[in-house]
Design an enzyme around this catalytic site. Structure first.
Site, PDB file in Angstrom:
ATOM      1  CG  ASP A  98      -1.777   1.376   1.299  1.00 14.97           C
ATOM      2  OD1 ASP A  98      -2.378   1.648   0.338  1.00 14.97           O
ATOM      3  OD2 ASP A  98      -1.680   1.870   2.602  1.00 14.97           O
ATOM      4  CG  ASP A 100      -1.720   7.600   0.874  1.00 12.43           C
ATOM      5  OD1 ASP A 100      -1.281   7.598  -0.242  1.00 12.43           O
ATOM      6  OD2 ASP A 100      -2.754   8.616   0.782  1.00 12.43           O
ATOM      7  CD  GLU A 107      -3.995   7.693   4.764  1.00  7.87           C
ATOM      8  OE1 GLU A 107      -4.634   7.789   3.595  1.00  7.87           O
ATOM      9  OE2 GLU A 107      -3.446   6.714   5.232  1.00  7.87           O
ATOM     10  CG  ASP A 254      -2.289   1.596   6.742  1.00  9.05           C
ATOM     11  OD1 ASP A 254      -2.944   2.619   7.252  1.00  9.05           O
ATOM     12  OD2 ASP A 254      -2.337   1.678   5.542  1.00  9.05           O
TER      13      ASP A 254
END
Length: 300
Positions: A98, A100, A107, A254
């Protein structure tokens, strides 16, 4: 729950933000020695954290290994990962993370929202989406709508503000040095990710596309949303195209929208993750070093 079979190569990777407890290392060695042959222990020469691996051939049952090895490790701030078969012997052939709050510290939607004056509103929605409380696609549309009429030049400013997670660039380099490819799957945006991924020589990536009219953001995206299903499908497509079995794919994320790809990978790693992700992942990395993913396999 699956376990290694007799004759499988097995590897236990240990990583920690502080020196490894020698009492725990001895405990793990005793546990593994009774279930393997040819057991080897190697410290991994990393900087800024500690890492080591055990490596051997299975001769006995590993049922219940989590209670014996994971629980006491967690109490000592040691993260563990047990792999077996080709993944343990040869390491991953494809790593996908992933973006961000995993590959980067930020983010991106929140950095953009700061420019629009909607950061607090957007951050609250992002947090709920990552915990799995909201549908990701719907939450993304709601958050992007707050960016309406921002000048497109703001994206370039945000791209300059993005900070890599410590060890992210190192992990890409380690993967390439061992013949593996690297991919990024992002619920963020191409205009931020494209230059970053190109600079770091990432092999493949996907992200959402922000719609622009008259040099202003419209508050909408173009095309399908990169959500949980899209991330999972992309990992499978990359692996298939490169002739890599999913058993040799490692995925890292996450948030709840990463659970699909973590589930199809040979090893799914929760990285400083939300509780719902930590509970379902194969392994956890609880501290802020992405190159700990490589150290699990002895990479340094």
């Amino acid at each position: 729950m699956t376990y290694p079979n007799e004759g499988d190569t097995v590897r236990l990777g240990l990583v920690s933000p502080r020196p490894l407890s020698q009492a725990y290392v001895s405990h793990a060695q005793n546990y593994l020695a009774s279930r393997t042959t040819g057991l080897r222990f190697e410290e991994v020469p990393v900087e800024g954290f500690a890492a080591a691996t055990f490596f051997g051939t299975v001769t006995g049952s590993f049922e219940g290994w989590e209670d014996e090895l994971v629980s006491p490790a967690t109490a000592l701030l040691i993260d563990t990962a047990l792999t077996w078969g080709d993944l343990a012997e040869h390491g991953p052939a494809l790593i996908v993370t992933d973006v961000d709050s995993t590959f980067i510290r930020d983010e991106v939607i929140e950095l953009l929202a700061r420019r629009a004056g909607t950061e607090d509103e957007v951050a609250a929605v992002t947090d709920r989406a990552m915990r799995g409380e909201l549908d990701f696609g719907e939450s993304l549309r709601d958050r992007v709508a707050t960016l309406k009429d921002l000048p497109v030049t703001v994206i370039d400013d945000v791209a300059k503000d993005v900070v890599l997670t410590p060890g992210a660039d190192t992990l890409v380099e380690l993967a390439h040095a061992r013949g593996a490819t690297f991919g990024l799957v992002s619920g963020g945006f191409t205009k931020v990710l494209d230059p970053l991924a190109t600079r770091l020589k990432v092999d493949q990536w996907i992200a959402n596309e922000l719609e622009v009219e008259d040099s202003l953001l419209t508050g909408r995206t173009i095309g399908p949303v990169v959500d949980r299903e899209a991330k999972t499908a992309q990992v499978q497509e990359w692996a298939d195209r490169q002739g890599i079995p999913l058993s040799r794919v490692v995925c890292v994320g996450d948030g709840a929208n990463d659970l699909g790809m973590l589930g199809v990978a040979g090893l799914g790693i929760a990285f400083q993750a939300k509780p719902v992700v930590r509970e379902q992942a194969d392994a956890n990395i609880s501290f802020n070093r992405l190159d700990a993913v490589g150290a699990i396999f002895g990479w340094a």
